[in-house]
Design an enzyme around this catalytic site. Structure first.
Site, short mmCIF file in Angstrom:
data_model
loop_
_atom_site.label_atom_id
_atom_site.label_comp_id
_atom_site.label_asym_id
_atom_site.label_seq_id
_atom_site.Cartn_x
_atom_site.Cartn_y
_atom_site.Cartn_z
N ARG A 33 -12.33 1.02 -2.45
CA ARG A 33 -12.14 1.10 -3.92
C ARG A 33 -12.32 -0.31 -4.49
O ARG A 33 -11.57 -1.21 -4.12
CB ARG A 33 -10.75 1.63 -4.23
CG ARG A 33 -10.42 1.76 -5.72
CD ARG A 33 -8.96 2.17 -5.89
NE ARG A 33 -8.63 3.36 -5.14
CZ ARG A 33 -7.38 3.75 -4.85
NH1 ARG A 33 -6.35 3.03 -5.25
NH2 ARG A 33 -7.16 4.85 -4.15
N HIS B 261 -7.00 -0.31 -0.58
CA HIS B 261 -8.33 0.32 -0.54
C HIS B 261 -9.44 -0.72 -0.75
O HIS B 261 -10.54 -0.56 -0.24
CB HIS B 261 -8.44 1.38 -1.63
CG HIS B 261 -7.75 2.67 -1.32
ND1 HIS B 261 -8.37 3.71 -0.65
CD2 HIS B 261 -6.50 3.11 -1.59
CE1 HIS B 261 -7.53 4.73 -0.53
NE2 HIS B 261 -6.39 4.38 -1.09
N ASP C 62 -8.01 7.87 1.60
CA ASP C 62 -7.18 9.01 1.23
C ASP C 62 -7.89 10.25 1.74
O ASP C 62 -9.08 10.44 1.46
CB ASP C 62 -7.02 9.10 -0.29
CG ASP C 62 -6.28 7.91 -0.88
OD1 ASP C 62 -5.53 7.24 -0.15
OD2 ASP C 62 -6.45 7.65 -2.09
N GLU D 199 2.86 8.51 0.52
CA GLU D 199 1.69 9.33 0.20
C GLU D 199 1.15 9.97 1.48
O GLU D 199 0.61 9.28 2.34
CB GLU D 199 0.59 8.47 -0.45
CG GLU D 199 1.01 7.82 -1.76
CD GLU D 199 -0.07 6.92 -2.34
OE1 GLU D 199 -1.09 6.67 -1.67
OE2 GLU D 199 0.11 6.46 -3.49
N HIS E 30 -2.58 8.96 2.51
CA HIS E 30 -3.02 7.56 2.52
C HIS E 30 -2.85 6.94 3.91
O HIS E 30 -1.75 6.87 4.43
CB HIS E 30 -2.17 6.81 1.48
CG HIS E 30 -2.45 5.35 1.37
ND1 HIS E 30 -2.89 4.78 0.19
CD2 HIS E 30 -2.32 4.31 2.24
CE1 HIS E 30 -3.02 3.47 0.36
NE2 HIS E 30 -2.67 3.17 1.60
#
Length: 269
Positions: A106, A151, A158, A240, A243
């Site tokens: 990301r 990320h 994810d 999460e 993740h």
């Protein structure tokens, strides 16, 4: 020449100059886009069988629009992370499942987009699905949004598990009625993932991987994902279930900003 003609000519000259400057700056931006290091790869080049549903390329996310930096719906990872994910996929395929990634590398510009959105308290268009029980003023304090993301270092992803044979997932239609991400699987937005107890990116404590309220098949599904990946060097983020980070990271202290695009990888081959 009349005064009007001179004024028109001056205006045209100014507009032409502005267009030239704009074009030049656009060209400069295009030629100076950062590129990925050589040890970043497209996941599909390592394992084309892993499903990819890159949510931030679509408007179906907590912001409600495509996120800055996502030029293509593409999973990019450091090569060791991609190869370890391939090993996980081989194990799951033998059990009748496949992996599906929602997000991988990301860019920092995407994280910056999240931060701008989080600070705009008026924009709560996707609250009913992604954070129905969280006041938007608490997104930073509660850890749902941060100014840096693992990320961006390239070894975090994810993901979820999908039962074979893979059933199609209908596309999200912007403006459609929203259902809380922790609603029963048959009520929340349809996803061909096995039932993990919540949808992806659900800002709620029910998303904590080992939340004691998640039991039965939902807990078994989370543990299948967690145990499979942790056996291959991945570390789960406890808050999460989706993740995971592959360790050791190639770039533990570097936050990259090249766009999510095959063009970012051209120099890598």
């Amino acid at each position: 020449m009349t005064r009007l003609s001179m004024a028109v000519r001056s205006l045209v000259t100014v507009l032409a100059a502005l267009l030239a400057v704009t074009a030049a700056s656009a060209t400069a931006r295009a030629t100076t886009e950062p590129k990925a290091p050589a040890d970043f790869v497209a996941l599909r080049s390592v394992d084309p069988t892993i499903l990819q549903e890159i949510r931030y390329f679509t408007p179906h996310n907590f912001v409600g629009e495509r996120i800055d930096g996502y030029r293509q719906p593409l999973c990019i990872l450091t090569r060791p992370a991609a190869e370890a994910l391939h090993q996980a996929q081989q194990r799951l395929l033998r059990q009748g499942y496949t992996l599906k990634v929602y997000d991988c590398y990301r860019p920092q510009r995407s994280v910056d987009h999240f931060v701008r959105w989080a600070k705009d308290l008026e924009d709560q268009a996707m609250k009913a699905e992604f954070y129905p029980n969280v006041d938007k003023t608490r997104l930073f304090e509660d850890g749902y949004i941060a100014e840096k993301s693992g990320h961006s270092r390239g070894s975090t992803m994810d993901l979820t598990i999908v039962k074979l044979p893979v059933l199609p997932t209908r596309p999200y239609i912007p403006g459609e009625p929203l259902v809380p991400c922790f609603a029963p699987q048959g009520e929340r937005f349809p996803d061909n993932s096995v039932d993990m107890g919540t949808g992806y990116d659900c800002f709620d404590t029910l998303s904590h991987t080992l939340d004691p309220r998640i039991q039965g098949q939902q807990r078994a599904n989370r543990l299948l994902l967690k145990n499979t990946l942790e056996g291959l060097g991945f570390v789960n983020l406890a808050e999460e279930w989706w993740h995971f980070t592959y360790k050791p990271e190639l770039y533990p202290d570097t936050y990259f900003d090249f766009p999510v695009s095959t063009k970012s990888l051209i120099q890598s081959h």
